[in-house]
Design a protein around this motif. Structure first.
Motif, PDB file in Angstrom:
ATOM      1  N   VAL A 104       0.848  -1.196   0.000  1.00 16.80           N
ATOM      2  CA  VAL A 104       0.000   0.000   0.000  1.00 16.80           C
ATOM      3  C   VAL A 104       0.880   1.242   0.000  1.00 16.80           C
ATOM      4  CG1 VAL A 104      -1.865   1.227   1.170  1.00 16.80           C
ATOM      5  CG2 VAL A 104      -1.726  -1.262   1.347  1.00 16.80           C
ATOM      6  N   ALA A 105       0.642   2.142  -0.958  1.00 20.23           N
ATOM      7  CA  ALA A 105       1.389   3.403  -1.023  1.00 20.23           C
ATOM      8  C   ALA A 105       0.839   4.403  -0.006  1.00 20.23           C
ATOM      9  CB  ALA A 105       1.316   3.985  -2.431  1.00 20.23           C
ATOM     10  N   ASP A 106       1.635   5.437   0.276  1.00 20.82           N
ATOM     11  CA  ASP A 106       1.226   6.458   1.250  1.00 20.82           C
ATOM     12  C   ASP A 106      -0.019   7.229   0.819  1.00 20.82           C
ATOM     13  OD1 ASP A 106       3.096   5.940   3.133  1.00 20.82           O
ATOM     14  OD2 ASP A 106       4.429   7.581   2.612  1.00 20.82           O
ATOM     15  N   GLY A 107      -0.028   7.660  -0.432  1.00 22.54           N
ATOM     16  CA  GLY A 107      -1.122   8.488  -0.910  1.00 22.54           C
ATOM     17  C   GLY A 107      -0.658   9.891  -1.244  1.00 22.54           C
ATOM     18  N   PRO A 108      -1.502  10.706  -1.861  1.00 22.61           N
ATOM     19  CA  PRO A 108      -1.116  12.021  -2.368  1.00 22.61           C
ATOM     20  C   PRO A 108      -1.106  13.109  -1.297  1.00 22.61           C
ATOM     21  CG  PRO A 108      -3.415  11.616  -2.840  1.00 22.61           C
ATOM     22  CD  PRO A 108      -2.894  10.363  -2.205  1.00 22.61           C
ATOM     23  N   GLN A 109      -0.560  14.239  -1.658  1.00 17.85           N
ATOM     24  CA  GLN A 109      -0.611  15.453  -0.836  1.00 17.85           C
ATOM     25  C   GLN A 109      -1.955  16.143  -1.057  1.00 17.85           C
ATOM     26  OE1 GLN A 109       2.046  16.530   1.103  1.00 17.85           O
ATOM     27  NE2 GLN A 109       1.059  18.401   1.845  1.00 17.85           N
ATOM     28  N   ILE A 110      -2.584  16.578   0.028  1.00 17.67           N
ATOM     29  CA  ILE A 110      -3.873  17.269  -0.052  1.00 17.67           C
ATOM     30  C   ILE A 110      -3.668  18.719   0.366  1.00 17.67           C
ATOM     31  CG2 ILE A 110      -6.273  17.300   0.707  1.00 17.67           C
ATOM     32  CD1 ILE A 110      -5.503  14.767  -0.796  1.00 17.67           C
ATOM     33  N   SER A 111      -4.161  19.631  -0.438  1.00 17.22           N
ATOM     34  CA  SER A 111      -4.026  21.047  -0.108  1.00 17.22           C
ATOM     35  C   SER A 111      -5.135  21.475   0.855  1.00 17.22           C
ATOM     36  CB  SER A 111      -4.105  21.894  -1.373  1.00 17.22           C
ATOM     37  OG  SER A 111      -5.422  21.896  -1.896  1.00 17.22           O
ATOM     38  N   ALA A 112      -4.924  22.613   1.506  1.00 21.83           N
ATOM     39  CA  ALA A 112      -5.930  23.143   2.421  1.00 21.83           C
ATOM     40  C   ALA A 112      -7.240  23.440   1.703  1.00 21.83           C
ATOM     41  CB  ALA A 112      -5.400  24.396   3.108  1.00 21.83           C
ATOM     42  N   GLU A 170      -8.402  21.879  -0.860  1.00 17.99           N
ATOM     43  CA  GLU A 170      -9.055  20.612  -1.205  1.00 17.99           C
ATOM     44  C   GLU A 170      -9.765  20.002  -0.007  1.00 17.99           C
ATOM     45  OE1 GLU A 170      -5.995  19.348  -4.837  1.00 17.99           O
ATOM     46  OE2 GLU A 170      -5.602  18.669  -2.775  1.00 17.99           O
ATOM     47  N   TRP A 171      -9.100  19.977   1.158  1.00 20.51           N
ATOM     48  CA  TRP A 171      -9.799  19.380   2.297  1.00 20.51           C
ATOM     49  C   TRP A 171     -10.902  20.279   2.832  1.00 20.51           C
ATOM     50  CZ3 TRP A 171      -9.493  22.045   6.804  1.00 20.51           C
ATOM     51  CH2 TRP A 171      -8.312  22.684   7.185  1.00 20.51           C
ATOM     52  N   GLN A 172     -10.791  21.578   2.648  1.00 15.44           N
ATOM     53  CA  GLN A 172     -11.878  22.473   3.044  1.00 15.44           C
ATOM     54  C   GLN A 172     -13.095  22.266   2.143  1.00 15.44           C
ATOM     55  OE1 GLN A 172     -12.101  24.674   5.825  1.00 15.44           O
ATOM     56  NE2 GLN A 172     -14.217  24.420   5.118  1.00 15.44           N
ATOM     57  N   GLU A 173     -12.859  22.023   0.857  1.00 12.04           N
ATOM     58  CA  GLU A 173     -13.967  21.727  -0.060  1.00 12.04           C
ATOM     59  C   GLU A 173     -14.685  20.453   0.370  1.00 12.04           C
ATOM     60  OE1 GLU A 173     -14.890  20.823  -4.791  1.00 12.04           O
ATOM     61  OE2 GLU A 173     -12.841  21.328  -4.149  1.00 12.04           O
ATOM     62  N   CYS A 174     -13.923  19.488   0.838  1.00 11.79           N
ATOM     63  CA  CYS A 174     -14.513  18.247   1.345  1.00 11.79           C
ATOM     64  C   CYS A 174     -15.454  18.532   2.513  1.00 11.79           C
ATOM     65  CB  CYS A 174     -13.399  17.281   1.758  1.00 11.79           C
ATOM     66  SG  CYS A 174     -13.973  15.750   2.506  1.00 11.79           S
ATOM     67  N   LEU A 175     -15.011  19.337   3.454  1.00 16.14           N
ATOM     68  CA  LEU A 175     -15.856  19.690   4.596  1.00 16.14           C
ATOM     69  C   LEU A 175     -17.113  20.423   4.145  1.00 16.14           C
ATOM     70  CD1 LEU A 175     -13.200  20.927   7.212  1.00 16.14           C
ATOM     71  CD2 LEU A 175     -14.344  18.702   7.112  1.00 16.14           C
ATOM     72  N   ASP A 176     -16.986  21.273   3.143  1.00 17.15           N
ATOM     73  CA  ASP A 176     -18.135  22.017   2.630  1.00 17.15           C
ATOM     74  C   ASP A 176     -19.174  21.079   2.023  1.00 17.15           C
ATOM     75  OD1 ASP A 176     -16.873  24.335   3.412  1.00 17.15           O
ATOM     76  OD2 ASP A 176     -16.127  24.837   1.413  1.00 17.15           O
ATOM     77  N   HIS A 177     -18.705  20.066   1.285  1.00 17.81           N
ATOM     78  CA  HIS A 177     -19.626  19.090   0.696  1.00 17.81           C
ATOM     79  C   HIS A 177     -20.371  18.324   1.783  1.00 17.81           C
ATOM     80  CE1 HIS A 177     -19.114  19.106  -3.671  1.00 17.81           C
ATOM     81  NE2 HIS A 177     -17.821  19.361  -3.480  1.00 17.81           N
ATOM     82  N   LEU A 178     -19.667  17.895   2.811  1.00 21.04           N
ATOM     83  CA  LEU A 178     -20.299  17.144   3.896  1.00 21.04           C
ATOM     84  C   LEU A 178     -21.333  17.992   4.626  1.00 21.04           C
ATOM     85  CD1 LEU A 178     -17.194  15.317   5.412  1.00 21.04           C
ATOM     86  CD2 LEU A 178     -19.075  14.262   4.153  1.00 21.04           C
ATOM     87  N   ALA A 179     -21.037  19.272   4.792  1.00 20.93           N
ATOM     88  CA  ALA A 179     -21.948  20.163   5.502  1.00 20.93           C
ATOM     89  C   ALA A 179     -23.279  20.319   4.781  1.00 20.93           C
ATOM     90  CB  ALA A 179     -21.294  21.526   5.698  1.00 20.93           C
ATOM     91  N   PRO A 213      -4.683  18.174   8.415  1.00 21.07           N
ATOM     92  CA  PRO A 213      -4.309  18.487   9.796  1.00 21.07           C
ATOM     93  C   PRO A 213      -4.673  17.351  10.734  1.00 21.07           C
ATOM     94  CG  PRO A 213      -6.302  19.682   9.180  1.00 21.07           C
ATOM     95  CD  PRO A 213      -5.800  19.029   7.928  1.00 21.07           C
ATOM     96  N   ASP A 214      -3.960  17.273  11.852  1.00 20.07           N
ATOM     97  CA  ASP A 214      -4.205  16.208  12.822  1.00 20.07           C
ATOM     98  C   ASP A 214      -5.643  16.199  13.324  1.00 20.07           C
ATOM     99  OD1 ASP A 214      -1.549  15.578  12.542  1.00 20.07           O
ATOM    100  OD2 ASP A 214      -0.931  16.314  14.524  1.00 20.07           O
TER     101      ASP A 214
END
Length: 309
Positions: free
Chosen positions: A107-115, A117-126, A144-145
């Motif tokens: 299993v590879a580590d995975g990609p880098q996620i920008s701020a 990109e992860w904020q857009e994820c939170l917006d979709h969930l909301a 972030p942790d």
């Protein structure tokens, strides 16, 4: 309204096949190749849907492999929301060596996620309505942790329930705010979380009870592999053995456990009953080859058998 939303921040394309023997430097021919959409939340949604539930999976994916992942999720017939990222979605491999019966997982580590990109994820969930949200899988680079704690904060403010199945900083950070309804660590993940070896059953039970009593989570289900699982729900402690089945692959056993347990919870069953159903699903996943997951008929059959013993 969707019964279940799942979040996978570091999904995979799971590739599985069998070889006669693993040897260094040699070109090794494989057979029975299969490709599946992977990553904790996606797998949970697959099992939940197989049981007849309505699930929507959210995941961060990018590149050519991200497009392939979309097609694999579509093949499963699951409602999906892809948050586009610049990085390439990773590929994971499970290779079974026929001569030894051993399975090798890469299993590879995975990609880098920008701020952004992860904020857009939170917006979709909301903007999504659900009863339960399962956040499952490791945190990839750039998150972030406290990312899962931010998700939990959003879920709790809407009066919904969050289930967390992660490891390392994702598990510790997600539990930091004490907002998670159910946490599902493996024994190894629990050991890492508390920083203790937890060699006896009493030590494992006490560690889980302490976390629940201290308000780190409302309930905790600790999966113990072939030794079964432990549930701590308030003042209730339930320790059950595993369902014994012939093992083909351990891939997706924990995700199948979570998917089935949450399905039962979403249908109004007591948490102890849902826990038993999850154990049956974990065993059912072991019956399937490669990167396949628990099948509904096997889950119901093993659950019925377990309840009769």
């Amino acid at each position: 309204m969707t019964e279940l939303a799942t979040l996978t921040v570091n999904p995979t394309i799971d590739v599985a096949f069998e070889v006669d023997r693993v040897l260094p430097t040699h070109k090794i021919r494989g057979r029975d190749e299969r490709h599946d959409p992977g990553g904790g939340g996606i797998n949970v949604a697959r099992v939940f849907s197989r049981l007849g539930g309505a699930a929507r999976c959210f995941y961060l994916a990018g590149g050519a492999t991200g497009s392939t992942l979309d097609s694999l999720v579509d093949r499963e017939g699951i409602d999906r929301v892809r948050i586009a990222i610049a990085g390439e979605t990773r590929i994971a491999m499970a290779v079974r060596e026929k001569d030894s019966g051993l399975q090798y997982r890469l299993v590879a580590d995975g990609p880098q996620i920008s701020a952004a990109e992860w904020q857009e994820c939170l917006d979709h969930l909301a903007g999504t309505d659900f009863e339960y949200l399962v956040a499952s899988g490791s945190l990839t680079h750039g998150l972030p942790d406290d990312f899962y704690d931010r998700v939990a904060d959003m879920v709790v403010k809407r009066g919904k329930r969050m289930v967390l199945d992660s490891s390392g900083r994702g598990l510790a950070g997600g539990m930091a705010g004490g907002k998670v309804f159910l946490v599902k660590p493996s024994l190894g993940e629990l050991r890492s979380l508390v920083g203790e070896r937890l060699e006896s059953e009493a030590e494992i039970t006490e560690a889980a009870r302490s976390l629940v009593a201290d308000g780190a989570c409302e309930n905790m289900a600790v999966t113990l592999g072939e030794d079964g699982a432990l549930l701590v729900a308030g003042n209730t402690v339930l320790r059950l053995p595993a369902v014994t089945v012939p093992a083909l692959s351990a891939v997706g056993s924990g995700d199948s456990f979570v998917g089935a347990m949450v399905f039962r919870l979403a249908r109004g069953h007591a948490i102890e009953d849902a826990f038993r159903f999850g154990i049956a699903a974990g065993a059912a996943a072991v019956l399937t080859p490669g990167t396949d997951l628990a099948r509904a008929d096997d889950i119901h059959r093993l659950f019925k058998e377990a309840c009769q013993t």
